[in-house]
Scaffold this motif. Structure first.
Motif, PDB file in Angstrom:
ATOM      1  N   ALA B  17       4.686  20.366  18.207  1.00 41.58           N
ATOM      2  CA  ALA B  17       5.489  20.190  19.426  1.00 41.58           C
ATOM      3  C   ALA B  17       6.451  19.016  19.253  1.00 41.58           C
ATOM      4  CB  ALA B  17       4.572  19.950  20.617  1.00 41.58           C
ATOM      5  N   TYR B  18       5.958  17.952  18.628  1.00 43.08           N
ATOM      6  CA  TYR B  18       6.761  16.741  18.410  1.00 43.08           C
ATOM      7  C   TYR B  18       8.007  17.076  17.580  1.00 43.08           C
ATOM      8  CZ  TYR B  18       7.531  11.808  17.195  1.00 43.08           C
ATOM      9  OH  TYR B  18       8.067  10.553  17.047  1.00 43.08           O
ATOM     10  N   VAL B  19       7.768  17.806  16.486  1.00 45.13           N
ATOM     11  CA  VAL B  19       8.893  18.146  15.601  1.00 45.13           C
ATOM     12  C   VAL B  19       9.874  19.061  16.328  1.00 45.13           C
ATOM     13  CG1 VAL B  19       9.518  19.328  13.463  1.00 45.13           C
ATOM     14  CG2 VAL B  19       7.574  17.790  13.491  1.00 45.13           C
ATOM     15  N   VAL B  21      10.437  19.328  19.630  1.00 44.58           N
ATOM     16  CA  VAL B  21      11.192  18.575  20.661  1.00 44.58           C
ATOM     17  C   VAL B  21      12.220  17.661  19.992  1.00 44.58           C
ATOM     18  CG1 VAL B  21      11.007  16.883  22.527  1.00 44.58           C
ATOM     19  CG2 VAL B  21       9.321  18.691  22.334  1.00 44.58           C
ATOM     20  N   PHE B  22      11.806  17.032  18.902  1.00 45.10           N
ATOM     21  CA  PHE B  22      12.713  16.145  18.172  1.00 45.10           C
ATOM     22  C   PHE B  22      13.918  16.950  17.658  1.00 45.10           C
ATOM     23  CE2 PHE B  22      13.188  13.189  14.274  1.00 45.10           C
ATOM     24  CZ  PHE B  22      14.110  12.424  14.944  1.00 45.10           C
ATOM     25  N   SER B  23      13.621  18.164  17.148  1.00 42.96           N
ATOM     26  CA  SER B  23      14.712  19.006  16.633  1.00 42.96           C
ATOM     27  C   SER B  23      15.709  19.329  17.739  1.00 42.96           C
ATOM     28  CB  SER B  23      14.171  20.331  16.105  1.00 42.96           C
ATOM     29  OG  SER B  23      13.139  20.121  15.225  1.00 42.96           O
ATOM     30  N   ILE B  24      15.160  19.693  18.904  1.00 48.96           N
ATOM     31  CA  ILE B  24      16.054  20.035  20.021  1.00 48.96           C
ATOM     32  C   ILE B  24      16.904  18.817  20.385  1.00 48.96           C
ATOM     33  CG2 ILE B  24      16.121  20.698  22.467  1.00 48.96           C
ATOM     34  CD1 ILE B  24      13.500  22.313  21.860  1.00 48.96           C
ATOM     35  N   GLY B  25      16.251  17.662  20.441  1.00 50.35           N
ATOM     36  CA  GLY B  25      16.977  16.418  20.743  1.00 50.35           C
ATOM     37  C   GLY B  25      18.088  16.173  19.739  1.00 50.35           C
ATOM     38  N   GLN B  26      17.767  16.384  18.461  1.00 51.21           N
ATOM     39  CA  GLN B  26      18.762  16.139  17.416  1.00 51.21           C
ATOM     40  C   GLN B  26      19.928  17.121  17.520  1.00 51.21           C
ATOM     41  OE1 GLN B  26      18.943  13.760  14.800  1.00 51.21           O
ATOM     42  NE2 GLN B  26      17.472  12.749  16.113  1.00 51.21           N
ATOM     43  N   VAL B  27      19.608  18.348  17.876  1.00 54.65           N
ATOM     44  CA  VAL B  27      20.676  19.348  18.011  1.00 54.65           C
ATOM     45  C   VAL B  27      21.621  18.939  19.141  1.00 54.65           C
ATOM     46  CG1 VAL B  27      21.155  21.734  18.732  1.00 54.65           C
ATOM     47  CG2 VAL B  27      19.409  21.271  17.008  1.00 54.65           C
ATOM     48  N   VAL B  28      21.051  18.486  20.260  1.00 53.07           N
ATOM     49  CA  VAL B  28      21.884  18.067  21.399  1.00 53.07           C
ATOM     50  C   VAL B  28      22.748  16.863  20.997  1.00 53.07           C
ATOM     51  CG1 VAL B  28      21.841  17.135  23.744  1.00 53.07           C
ATOM     52  CG2 VAL B  28      20.279  18.972  23.120  1.00 53.07           C
ATOM     53  N   GLU B 357      11.727   6.905  17.927  1.00 57.96           N
ATOM     54  CA  GLU B 357      12.072   5.763  17.077  1.00 57.96           C
ATOM     55  C   GLU B 357      10.881   4.822  16.979  1.00 57.96           C
ATOM     56  OE1 GLU B 357      14.856   5.052  15.377  1.00 57.96           O
ATOM     57  OE2 GLU B 357      16.037   6.764  16.033  1.00 57.96           O
ATOM     58  N   TRP B 358      10.359   4.433  18.148  1.00 59.55           N
ATOM     59  CA  TRP B 358       9.247   3.494  18.149  1.00 59.55           C
ATOM     60  C   TRP B 358       7.972   4.166  17.615  1.00 59.55           C
ATOM     61  CZ3 TRP B 358       4.461   3.359  20.593  1.00 59.55           C
ATOM     62  CH2 TRP B 358       3.775   2.140  20.480  1.00 59.55           C
ATOM     63  N   ALA B 359       7.641   5.344  18.163  1.00 62.82           N
ATOM     64  CA  ALA B 359       6.366   5.977  17.812  1.00 62.82           C
ATOM     65  C   ALA B 359       6.462   6.828  16.554  1.00 62.82           C
ATOM     66  CB  ALA B 359       5.888   6.832  18.988  1.00 62.82           C
ATOM     67  N   ALA B 360       7.669   7.140  16.100  1.00 61.85           N
ATOM     68  CA  ALA B 360       7.822   8.075  14.975  1.00 61.85           C
ATOM     69  C   ALA B 360       7.023   7.656  13.734  1.00 61.85           C
ATOM     70  CB  ALA B 360       9.286   8.251  14.642  1.00 61.85           C
ATOM     71  N   PRO B 361       7.101   6.389  13.308  1.00 61.27           N
ATOM     72  CA  PRO B 361       6.327   6.043  12.105  1.00 61.27           C
ATOM     73  C   PRO B 361       4.824   6.201  12.295  1.00 61.27           C
ATOM     74  CG  PRO B 361       7.432   4.105  13.000  1.00 61.27           C
ATOM     75  CD  PRO B 361       7.927   5.272  13.761  1.00 61.27           C
ATOM     76  N   LEU B 362       4.347   5.927  13.503  1.00 63.61           N
ATOM     77  CA  LEU B 362       2.918   6.074  13.770  1.00 63.61           C
ATOM     78  C   LEU B 362       2.513   7.544  13.696  1.00 63.61           C
ATOM     79  CD1 LEU B 362       2.476   3.592  16.745  1.00 63.61           C
ATOM     80  CD2 LEU B 362       1.846   3.238  14.359  1.00 63.61           C
ATOM     81  N   VAL B 363       3.346   8.380  14.322  1.00 61.56           N
ATOM     82  CA  VAL B 363       3.051   9.818  14.323  1.00 61.56           C
ATOM     83  C   VAL B 363       3.104  10.355  12.893  1.00 61.56           C
ATOM     84  CG1 VAL B 363       3.873  12.067  15.110  1.00 61.56           C
ATOM     85  CG2 VAL B 363       3.870  10.133  16.678  1.00 61.56           C
ATOM     86  N   GLU B 364       4.141   9.932  12.164  1.00 62.00           N
ATOM     87  CA  GLU B 364       4.300  10.436  10.797  1.00 62.00           C
ATOM     88  C   GLU B 364       3.155   9.943   9.912  1.00 62.00           C
ATOM     89  OE1 GLU B 364       8.315  10.152   9.466  1.00 62.00           O
ATOM     90  OE2 GLU B 364       7.836  10.977   7.494  1.00 62.00           O
ATOM     91  N   PHE B 365       2.786   8.695  10.102  1.00 61.32           N
ATOM     92  CA  PHE B 365       1.684   8.124   9.330  1.00 61.32           C
ATOM     93  C   PHE B 365       0.389   8.887   9.617  1.00 61.32           C
ATOM     94  CE2 PHE B 365      -1.607   4.787   8.662  1.00 61.32           C
ATOM     95  CZ  PHE B 365      -1.368   4.556   7.314  1.00 61.32           C
TER      96      PHE B 365
END
Lengths: 432, 478
Positions: B17-19, B21-28, B357-365
């Motif tokens: 879901a994170y990826v 939503v992030f994709s949609i955000g990036q497209v916008v 931005e803030w949580a991305a490294p935590l989620v990715e980690f």
């Protein structure tokens, strides 16, 4: 000209095709459908996935399973032409897996499409640049020859080269004088630039409209007045200013009217507007004075700023009139600034009157104006401002003191003063 | 065990879901960015009319904070003094450098002591001396006690004379028209209080006397990875947000600000290392709170070139600091989140930055940990894990490719075809190792922020932009 969009369209179609092919699993189509469409891609991307694309296992739900675990319990995979497959093979229940597969394929297709689009864009740009270089090589000697008075024949002009020629013509026109201008006008006439420019002005792309505005201005084309007025009223920074500038060159009367409208619509770069007003010649101050008379107190600062920047002494009576009974700090400070620049000894009283105004902007401009129009005896009037709470008031007062009394008087004042702020400021303006 | 399985499954769903939503955000954001770039490109093909570049633009003070910049400061100041702008001053603030920064400036520009009537509107460490150049009267140097970058900029603002100030890093090279470009939003919209510009990497380019002569691709892979990162960060991360007035960062490397608005908001904060972002976020918060109409804008043209670190240690320090700065900026201005009345900055941009931005490294980690567990633990879906990894890699590659495409469609800064292909290759390769290391550094940044570590000036190992950063690139291929 026409090859570029076709290629770009091709790239976009490839991109869309990729998307459509990958939407299957996300929209509910089974993995088997995807495999039928792109078996090699699927195998290449997710070799392990093929092992899992099997009929559903009862009671597995959405729980995650290892490939080995599933493989051990799976029934034999029906062949593609088996009755089971023909009847529509049951779909894999692991929606998570399907979703990920679909998403991965979608991303892969997007990457490929983006890559192709980039390469096509690069290739198209290089082609366009090459075409423009060849065009310039062909046309520049012709235009220079015409400028020199040689009866050079104009080469044939392709439809997609017309805007390039307008750009080149404007570029060359920027460097020529006198008879050469007439020669360039002949070229424009021969090639019917006026018709083309009017057409672009109406229906060209934004950058083509800007080029067209410059062309109609250079040709002083009266037919362009109406469309240019329309462009001014659209109040878009670049094109409205260009249109107003073109109008001023074609007809100062229409240009001033357009600028007057523009001034009431937006608050744009005063420098740009002043430069244009100056190209319009006489009448700019009158137009601004008329406009100012229609504006209520407090709304005239932008127009007053333009009057100040025009450096026209004819504006002084207008400014004096506006200052009388004015209660708006912004307007008073702009007027004092302008009167300091343009006025004479008659403005001294006004400047003195505002030295102790509660608004610091007004005090600052009054001190500054007094430095321009004041007399040596105003020295003592300015000295208290060196202890003003506002830095800029102290700074302008010190500068004015230097102008009125000279370096020796400032040195003396520094020695006599006990206020640290006053001493620092006098020291600074002396050093400047 | 079953509960654990369910948690793992839930987390996997969360990642998907994170990826998405992030994709949609990036497209916008990409669509918004493309709109801005397209508008800019429409006018780029036509020469700017002289009357639009008249001599009556608002004057600008260029503030250059410097700490131990002996190697680069002279070239940087020379580059700034050559800017095409009618009226500007340069205020260099030497923040108690321990090297020969002040001496280098004194020698190069014949500095003389100047009795500046210091106008202390913002809090800053004491000034030891003010100097003015005998050769360039619009160059002022402030020598002050060390207090950090934010403190140095505040001192520069205090010493500046003009209503707009442009803060730039001492290691930056500016395009000659950069001030003219970045001042345009202030002219077109009187509500503008700040404007940023696109920062690019100078590594691999040819530089002489503070001017960038030719753009090129660096030989170092580390610098190449950062080129793609900058393309992504500046083209997507920022520009798109400016249209709905949700831009949360004006880079410290180059940004033009309205001085009175900055002073009204309290100037740069000393206690944060991400002072540029913190100020931008605070301006959003305070100006909205006071009901002031405002705009924070961005110009798409590449206006500033800076040197990227080419060694792992410096890069690590930089990334850890950036993440700490981000955490501090968001935390210090947390009151902006969903603050009433709603606006783009508080209701869209701020939550987006928190999540992606803030949580991305935590989620990715956490994603990498999950991946490792799924691959190694018996009885788990190894295929799903690999697919998850594939999606993550493809997603990263797609963002990089999109950034390269956008650059190609607009500014095509890298002229050689080989460079374009190399950028694509870099966009793929950075996902194998470089990205994961970056995640670790960013997690470290978050950890340092949670421990409340104090900041200071970042240390940067430079080659020096006063000379050619790399071999001049070969002529364009045909």
């Amino acid at each position: 000209m026409h090859r570029l969009p076709v290629r770009l369209r091709g790239a976009l179609l490839a991109f869309l095709a990729g998307l459509l092919m990958q939407w299957g699993p996300l929209c509910g189509a089974g993995e088997s459908d995807v495999l039928l469409l792109k078996p090699s891609l699927d195998l290449a991307l997710v070799p392990a996935a093929r092992a899992e694309i099997q009929p559903p296992i009862p009671d597995e739900g959405l729980a995650l399973r290892s490939g080995r675990e599933i493989a051990g319990r799976l029934p034999e995979r029906p062949s593609a032409d088996s009755p089971q497959a023909a009847a529509g093979a049951p779909r894999h229940p692991d929606f998570q897996f399907q979703l990920l597969t679909g998403f991965a394929l979608f991303l892969f297709a997007t990457i490929v499409a983006l890559l192709i689009t980039s390469l096509v864009a690069r290739w198209s740009r290089e082609t366009a640049e090459g075409r423009e270089a060849r065009f310039r090589k062909r046309w520049e000697p012709v235009l220079y020859g015409r400028m020199a008075g040689d009866p050079v024949l104009l080469p044939p002009l392709a439809r997609n080269e017309r805007v390039l020629l307008l750009k080149l013509w404007l570029h060359v026109l920027g460097y020529v004088r006198d008879e050469a201008i007439d020669a360039m006008a002949d070229v424009a006439k021969e090639l019917e630039f006026s018709r083309l420019a009017l057409h672009l002005l109406e229906s060209g792309a934004p950058q083509e409209r800007l080029i067209a505005m410059r062309v109609v201005a250079a040709l002083r084309l009266k037919e362009a007045i109406a469309p240019l007025q329309e462009k001014v009223e659209q109040a878009r920074p670049h094109s409205s200013l260009e249109a107003a500038n073109a109008l001023l060159q074609i007809s100062p009367e229409h240009g001033f009217a357009a600028l007057r409208k523009l001034l009431t619509l937006v608050d744009w770069a005063p420098g740009a507007l002043v430069a244009m007003l100056k190209t319009g010649g006489q009448g700019a101050t009158g137009m601004l004075a008329d406009l100012l008379a229609t504006l209520p107190q407090g709304a005239g600062a932008p127009v007053l700023r333009l009057l100040a920047l025009l450096d026209d002494y004819a504006a002084v009576p207008v400014l004096r009139e506006r200052l009388r009974g004015n209660a708006d700090d912004q307007e008073i400070s702009v007027i004092l600034h302008a009167l300091g620049k343009l006025g004479g000894a008659a403005e001294r009283t006004a400047a003195i009157e505002f030295l102790d105004h509660p608004g610091w902007l007004v005090r600052m401009q009054a001190a500054s104006a007094l430095g321009e129009v004041g007399l040596p005896e105003d020295w003592e009037r300015l000295r208290p401002l060196l202890e003003d709470s506002h830095w800029w008031v102290r700074y302008r007062a010190a500068q004015s003191l230097l102008k009125l009394g000279g370096p020796d008087a400032v040195r003396r004042a520094r020695a006599e003063s006990s206020d640290r702020y006053a001493i620092d400021m006098l020291h600074r303006v002396q050093a400047e | 065990m079953e509960t654990f399985q369910r948690v793992i499954e839930a987390f996997t769903w969360f990642l998907i879901a994170y990826v998405i939503v992030f994709s949609i955000g990036q497209v916008v954001i990409s669509a918004l960015t493309y709109g801005i770039v397209a508008r800019s490109m429409q006018f780029r093909s036509v020469e700017v009319a002289e009357f639009l570049l008249s001599a009556s633009e608002p004057p600008i003070s260029v503030v250059v904070p410097a700490y131990n910049e002996e190697l680069t400061i002279v070239a940087a100041v020379r580059s700034i003094l050559q800017l095409r702008y009618a009226d500007f001053e340069v205020v260099v603030v030497n923040d108690g450098s321990r090297d020969g920064t002040l001496a280098a400036l004194t020698e190069a520009f014949e500095l003389e002591v100047f009795p500046q009537a210091y106008h202390a509107r913002l809090e800053a460490r004491p000034v030891r001396g003010v100097y003015r150049s005998a050769t360039n009267p619009n160059l002022v140097v402030i020598d002050k006690e060390n207090g950090g970058k934010a403190d140095a900029i505040n001192a520069g603002i205090n010493a500046s004379r003009y209503p707009l100030f442009c803060c730039i890093d001492a290691d930056s090279i500016l395009e000659r028209d950069s001030l003219l470009r970045v001042v345009q939003p202030f002219i077109e919209d009187s509500r503008t209080v700040a404007c940023g510009g696109t920062v690019r990497l100078v590594n691999g380019g040819q530089v002489r006397q503070g001017r960038l002569l030719r753009v090129g691709m660096p030989s170092s892979w580390l610098a190449r990875f950062q080129i793609v990162e900058y393309l992504r960060g500046f083209l997507f991360g920022r520009m798109g947000w400016s249209r709905p007035n949700g831009l949360l960062i004006i880079s410290g490397a180059f940004g033009l600000m309205h001085k009175d608005s900055v002073i009204e908001c309290g100037g740069y904060r000393h206690e944060t290392i991400g002072e540029d972002m913190e100020l931008t976020v605070r301006m959003h918060r305070m100006l909205r709170k006071r009901g002031r109409p405002y705009r924070i804008s961005y110009v798409p043209e590449p206006v500033c070139w800076t040197e990227a670190p080419e060694d792992w240690k410096t890069l690590r320090n930089q990334r850890v600091r950036w993440q700490r700065g981000l955490c501090e900026s968001l935390w210090l201005n947390r009151g902006m989140l969903f603050a009433w009345p709603p606006n783009t900055a508080g209701w869209v941009a701020f939550p987006y930055f928190l999540l992606f931005e803030w949580a991305a490294p935590l989620v990715e980690f956490a994603g990498y940990l999950l991946l490792a567990w799924m691959l190694l633990a018996p009885g788990t879906a190894a295929q799903t894990a690999l697919l998850l990894l594939l999606v993550a890699v493809f997603f990263g590659v797609m963002l990089s490719t999109l950034a390269v495409l956008l650059d190609e469609l607009s500014f095509h800064v890298y002229p050689r075809r080989r460079d374009l292909l190399l950028l694509f290759a870099v966009g793929v390769l950075e996902n194998f190792g470089y990205r994961q290391i970056n995640v670790l550094w960013r997690v470290q940044g978050i950890w340092q922020w949670m421990r409340g570590k104090q900041g200071g000036w970042g240390v940067m190992q430079r080659k020096g932009i006063g000379e050619a950063v790399a071999k001049p690139p070969a002529p364009p291929s045909t």
